[in-house]
Design a protein around this motif. Structure first.
Motif, mmCIF file in Angstrom:
data_model
loop_
_atom_site.group_PDB
_atom_site.id
_atom_site.type_symbol
_atom_site.label_atom_id
_atom_site.label_comp_id
_atom_site.label_asym_id
_atom_site.label_seq_id
_atom_site.Cartn_x
_atom_site.Cartn_y
_atom_site.Cartn_z
ATOM 1 N N THR A 1 0.960 14.006 5.950
ATOM 2 C CA THR A 1 2.418 13.910 6.023
ATOM 3 C C THR A 1 3.049 15.298 6.145
ATOM 4 O O THR A 1 4.018 15.479 6.887
ATOM 5 C CB THR A 1 2.961 13.146 4.796
ATOM 6 O OG1 THR A 1 2.282 11.884 4.720
ATOM 7 C CG2 THR A 1 4.446 12.881 4.917
ATOM 8 N N ASP B 1 3.552 6.548 9.793
ATOM 9 C CA ASP B 1 2.660 7.085 8.761
ATOM 10 C C ASP B 1 2.103 5.927 7.933
ATOM 11 O O ASP B 1 2.780 4.908 7.747
ATOM 12 C CB ASP B 1 3.451 8.055 7.867
ATOM 13 C CG ASP B 1 2.556 9.083 7.168
ATOM 14 O OD1 ASP B 1 1.319 9.017 7.324
ATOM 15 O OD2 ASP B 1 3.106 9.956 6.466
ATOM 16 N N GLU B 2 0.883 6.108 7.420
ATOM 17 C CA GLU B 2 0.195 5.055 6.655
ATOM 18 C C GLU B 2 0.197 3.747 7.445
ATOM 19 O O GLU B 2 0.476 2.655 6.923
ATOM 20 C CB GLU B 2 0.824 4.879 5.263
ATOM 21 C CG GLU B 2 0.779 6.137 4.397
ATOM 22 C CD GLU B 2 -0.636 6.592 4.023
ATOM 23 O OE1 GLU B 2 -1.614 5.891 4.343
ATOM 24 O OE2 GLU B 2 -0.741 7.676 3.418
HETATM 25 MG MG MG Z 1 1.078 11.001 3.413
#
Ligand code: MG
Ligand code: ADP
Length: 380
Positions: free
Chosen positions: A47, A157-158
């Motif tokens: 991130t 993200d994820e």
């Molecule tokens: Mg992350």
């Protein structure tokens, strides 16, 4: 004096080091409109790197949408969060942005309220009779149709968390819409290797070979050492190479835990005026273990005997748990039993398989097992 280390959150500037090659290659891929799939276990710095990419692309005039799939609990939630992120890119032209979104996306009514600080806050309500797949399609197409000249980067993200929404065929919809996009690049980032492989490397899956796979490694030890030395130096403390190495070793060089143990060590030096030594690093580790012992004990208590034995073995030696020698040495039983235990430990995210070895996702849990379980023989 502020602690020169940060952990457990996204880092930038002085708290961020290296990633130069990865940064350059991601920027190049994005500019070429290639989709990317970035993988690493948790807390390696995905991130933080994506934030840096976001800043860079914005500086180059791109619009960037960042969406964390942990926040997405339903298709409705995805549509709302996505529309909001697009909206926030319209900056000071938010009134026309709102109008455009309202006219381009079927089945939603976006509204903006102005908060007490004068900032616009965006929310939507859904048409009760809306055709959700169509609404999803039009919201995803926003980046292509809002402004013919604007380039967009969309970061998911994820992304493996999408599998929780699969009952709705979400991944198929997403793929079928964005595969036609010309002005938008996509980065899919995730921390569950198995799930990502299933999404992107299985011929039957929607995202089969949709993007170039990129593995985010740990930061090279030499660079990590230099970072630790420089950060200590920024507060007037001289850190020797051997102590830097000791911090890195205890953290298995996982960036988050390197900064965690470094922060605790720095704290002991700065606040307690202790002098820097290898013993002090161990004292810092003990402090962390004291703080987290209830939590670690709770995890430990949920494990089966076989899992405990496997973890104890892996905490000492993770070379090749499926070899006969290993099984004999650690008294582990048959290969299939160990496989079963490791599979469960991976599903519970206690262990990760990265770069062909089994690692503790939290090296402090490994130290807890070594120093507080094995040392006191509490595991049988
Ligand atoms: Mg992350
Ligand atoms: N480039 C970096 N340099 C130094 N430390 C980093 C870097 N990237 C991450 N970290 C450390 O790791 C922690 C977790 O980073 P994060 O970006 O949230 O990882 P991820 O998204 O992979 O879980 C940060 O708080 C920081 O301590």
């Amino acid at each position: 004096m502020q602690n020169p280390f940060q952990y457990g959150k996204v880092v930038s500037d002085a708290y961020f080091t290296d990633r130069e090659e990865e940064f350059a290659s991601i920027v190049a891929e994005v500019k070429n409109r290639h989709n990317l799939v970035m993988y690493s276990p948790r807390r390696y710095g995905k991130t933080s790197l994506l934030l840096k990419i976001t800043q860079e692309m914005k500086a180059r005039g791109w619009n960037v949408i960042y969406l964390d799939f942990y926040r997405v609990t339903s298709l409705h939630a995805f549509i709302e969060i996505y529309a909001r992120e697009v909206f926030y890119q319209s900056d000071n032209k938010w009134k026309s942005g709102l109008k455009k979104i309202a006219s381009l996306v079927k089945g939603i009514h976006p509204v903006v309220s102005i908060d007490s600080l004068g900032n616009p806050a965006f929310s939507i309500s859904f048409d009760p009779v809306a055709d959700l797949p169509q609404t999803l399609e039009s919201v995803l197409n926003l980046t292509e149709v809002l402004n013919s000249k604007q380039k967009w980067l969309v970061i998911f993200d994820e992304f493996q968390e999408i599998t929780k929404l699969n009952g709705m065929g979400f991944d198929n919809h997403l793929r079928s819409v964005i595969q036609h996009h010309q002005k938008s690049s996509y980065i899919f980032s995730g921390s569950r290797y198995h799930m990502l492989m299933e999404l992107f490397n299985q011929p039957k899956k929607a995202f089969y070979r949709f993007g170039k796979m990129m593995h985010l490694d740990k930061i090279p030890v030499e660079l990590m050492k230099a970072f630790l030395i420089e950060r200590f130096a920024s507060t007037g403390i001289k850190l020797g190479e051997d102590i830097a190495q000791a911090i890195i070793d205890r953290a298995d060089n996982i960036p988050n835990y390197v900064q965690f143990i470094a922060a605790e060590t720095w704290q002991l030096v700065w606040l307690n005026k202790s002098s820097l030594s290898l013993e002090l690093v161990d004292q810092a580790v003990q402090t962390v273990l004291d703080n987290q012992k209830d939590y670690f004990m709770q995890i430990w208590d949920t494990l089966s005997i076989q899992q405990k034995k496997t973890l104890v073995a892996l905490s000492k030696d993770n070379s090749n748990p499926y070899s006969l020698d290993y099984q004999k040495l650690h008294n582990l039983g048959a290969t299939s039993t160990i496989q079963g235990a490791i599979k469960r430990l991976i599903a519970d995210e206690i262990i990760v398989f990265d770069n062909d070895v089994y690692l503790f996702s939290d090296p402090l849990f490994k130290l807890f097992i070594q120093l507080r379980i094995v040392a006191l023989r509490r595991f049988t």
